[in-house]
Design an enzyme around this catalytic site. Structure first.
Site, PDB file in Angstrom:
ATOM      1  N   HIS A   8     -32.888  13.673 -19.586  1.00  0.00           N
ATOM      2  CA  HIS A   8     -33.973  14.081 -18.677  1.00  0.00           C
ATOM      3  C   HIS A   8     -33.688  15.495 -18.180  1.00  0.00           C
ATOM      4  CE1 HIS A   8     -37.049  12.725 -15.468  1.00  0.00           C
ATOM      5  NE2 HIS A   8     -36.897  14.032 -15.361  1.00  0.00           N
ATOM      6  N   HIS A  10     -35.750  19.336 -17.843  1.00  0.00           N
ATOM      7  CA  HIS A  10     -36.983  20.124 -18.020  1.00  0.00           C
ATOM      8  C   HIS A  10     -36.639  21.551 -18.431  1.00  0.00           C
ATOM      9  CE1 HIS A  10     -39.792  17.205 -16.017  1.00  0.00           C
ATOM     10  NE2 HIS A  10     -38.661  16.795 -15.502  1.00  0.00           N
ATOM     11  N   ASP A  12     -38.457  24.396 -18.191  1.00  0.00           N
ATOM     12  CA  ASP A  12     -38.777  25.469 -17.232  1.00  0.00           C
ATOM     13  C   ASP A  12     -37.823  25.490 -16.037  1.00  0.00           C
ATOM     14  OD1 ASP A  12     -39.834  23.073 -16.397  1.00  0.00           O
ATOM     15  OD2 ASP A  12     -41.833  23.829 -15.928  1.00  0.00           O
ATOM     16  N   GLY A 179     -45.111  15.497 -12.654  1.00  0.00           N
ATOM     17  CA  GLY A 179     -45.965  16.079 -11.623  1.00  0.00           C
ATOM     18  C   GLY A 179     -45.941  15.289 -10.332  1.00  0.00           C
ATOM     19  N   HIS A 206     -42.176   9.472 -15.278  1.00  0.00           N
ATOM     20  CA  HIS A 206     -41.583   9.733 -13.961  1.00  0.00           C
ATOM     21  C   HIS A 206     -42.219   8.740 -12.979  1.00  0.00           C
ATOM     22  CE1 HIS A 206     -40.457  13.716 -15.515  1.00  0.00           C
ATOM     23  NE2 HIS A 206     -39.765  13.937 -14.413  1.00  0.00           N
ATOM     24  N   GLU A 209     -40.099   7.955  -7.746  1.00  0.00           N
ATOM     25  CA  GLU A 209     -39.383   9.114  -7.201  1.00  0.00           C
ATOM     26  C   GLU A 209     -40.041   9.457  -5.861  1.00  0.00           C
ATOM     27  OE1 GLU A 209     -40.029  12.744  -9.382  1.00  0.00           O
ATOM     28  OE2 GLU A 209     -38.322  13.772  -8.478  1.00  0.00           O
TER      29      GLU A 209
END
Ligand SMILES: [Zn+2]
Length: 338
Positions: A8, A10, A12, A179, A206, A209
């Site tokens: 996991h 990302h 960016d 998101g 996701h 969370e």
């Protein structure tokens, strides 16, 4: 040094400072000094919530709008992970966030796969690897759909191209939903994941969370293979049983969860409770730059805090290989490199 796996992470949120400077230079954007850059890219120690956390993606996303920059970003993240002794990673990004300068989602994904290939070619040559064998580090791509209120078409497009790239079996292995979970509930995405299921695309979501167990329950109902974070499952014993029975693996990201104040102190991280309920967990970075971390630091943080020994570390890595979006044959090859 032990071999690690990050399922996991990302793109960016994980660009190194050097990569950010290189991307800016290539696009003729003024390069700022390190202190200013770090402020733009990394959360402060007193980060209040997910909203502050999410502002740290603006600058890297601005830089990642061209074929060259996406290719280079994937190449350099893989190089960095390989240097950090990772055995395997699954790097994720949302193609729809890289189309501001006119790229199509398909072009974005193609650029990322070119960066991946470039790194493997380099590594294979360095390690003198035969065709069909895997080098000391291997990596694949997960395409994220985004929670939001006016991007249904973009999300559908992500699923469409994921199906196309998956049929090539060359780098794209799954989709995700990322998101603002608290604003856009998982229940809004039933149609999207019905589409993914119909196309036979594996997925992770996701969930649990910024929202509670109901979000995870929804992801489980959709048929998710893994859950990103999922820590809020601890509030629903029945749900924990279902996750354990179905063999769904949680992608835990401890420092990220500290940043967004899911817990205020790592000692309160409910990993023991999750493991004691027979749920398989993996330890991941989420965003190496935003959280100022790496896979070895996450593993150390968890093991030092909870007194886990080498056996537990090995279980976390084994869980990650088991839950990877890979064929059994590839998993065996990876185990051979442990
Ligand atoms: Zn994430």
């Amino acid at each position: 040094m032990e071999r690690l796996v990050d399922l996991h992470v990302h793109l960016d949120g994980s660009l190194s400072l050097e990569t950010v400077k290189e991307l800016a230079a290539r696009q003729g954007i003024e390069i700022q000094n390190d202190d200013i850059l770090i402020k733009k890219l990394q959360v402060s120690k007193d980060c209040r919530d997910l909203n502050e956390y999410l502002t740290k993606f603006e600058y890297p996303l601005m830089l990642l709008q061209t074929i060259d920059s996406i290719e280079y970003a994937v190449y350099s993240l893989m190089k960095r992970q390989s240097e950090q002794n990772l055995l395997y990673s699954e790097i994720r990004f949302a193609p729809q966030l890289h189309t501001k300068k006119g790229l199509s989602q398909e072009e974005v994904v193609t650029a990322s796969l070119k960066g991946r290939q470039k790194y493997f070619d380099e590594l294979r040559q360095k390690e003198n690897i035969k065709e069909g064998d895997i080098p000391s580090f291997y990596s694949n791509i997960i395409l994220c759909c985004m929670r939001g209120n006016s991007n249904e078409r973009e999300n559908e497009e992500t699923i469409r191209i994921a199906a196309e790239f998956l049929s090539d079996s060359d780098g794209v292995v799954a989709v995700d939903l990322a998101g603002a979970e608290a604003l856009f509930p998982t229940s809004d995405y039933e149609k999207l994941f019905a589409h993914a299921r119909a196309e036979g695309i594996p997925f992770t979501i996701h969930a649990g969370e910024a929202a509670g167990p109901e979000s995870i329950r929804q992801a489980v109902d959709y048929g998710t293979a893994r859950i990103g974070h999922g820590v809020n499952c601890i509030h629903d014993k029945n749900l924990m049983n279902i996750i354990a029975e179905k063999g769904i693996t949680l992608e835990l990201c401890p420092t990220s969860n500290l940043n967004t104040k899911i817990v205020n102190d790592i000692k309160d991280y409910p990993i023991d409770k999750i493991i004691n309920n027979k749920i398989k967990v993996t330890i991941n970075t989420d965003n190496m730059t935003v959280s100022g971390t790496d896979e070895a630091s996450e593993m150390k943080l968890i093991c030092d805090t909870f007194g886990y020994d080498g056996n537990m570390r090995r279980i976390f890595v084994d869980n990650a290989i088991d839950a990877a979006f890979l064929s059994n044959e590839m998993k065996e090859k990876l185990r051979g490199n442990l």
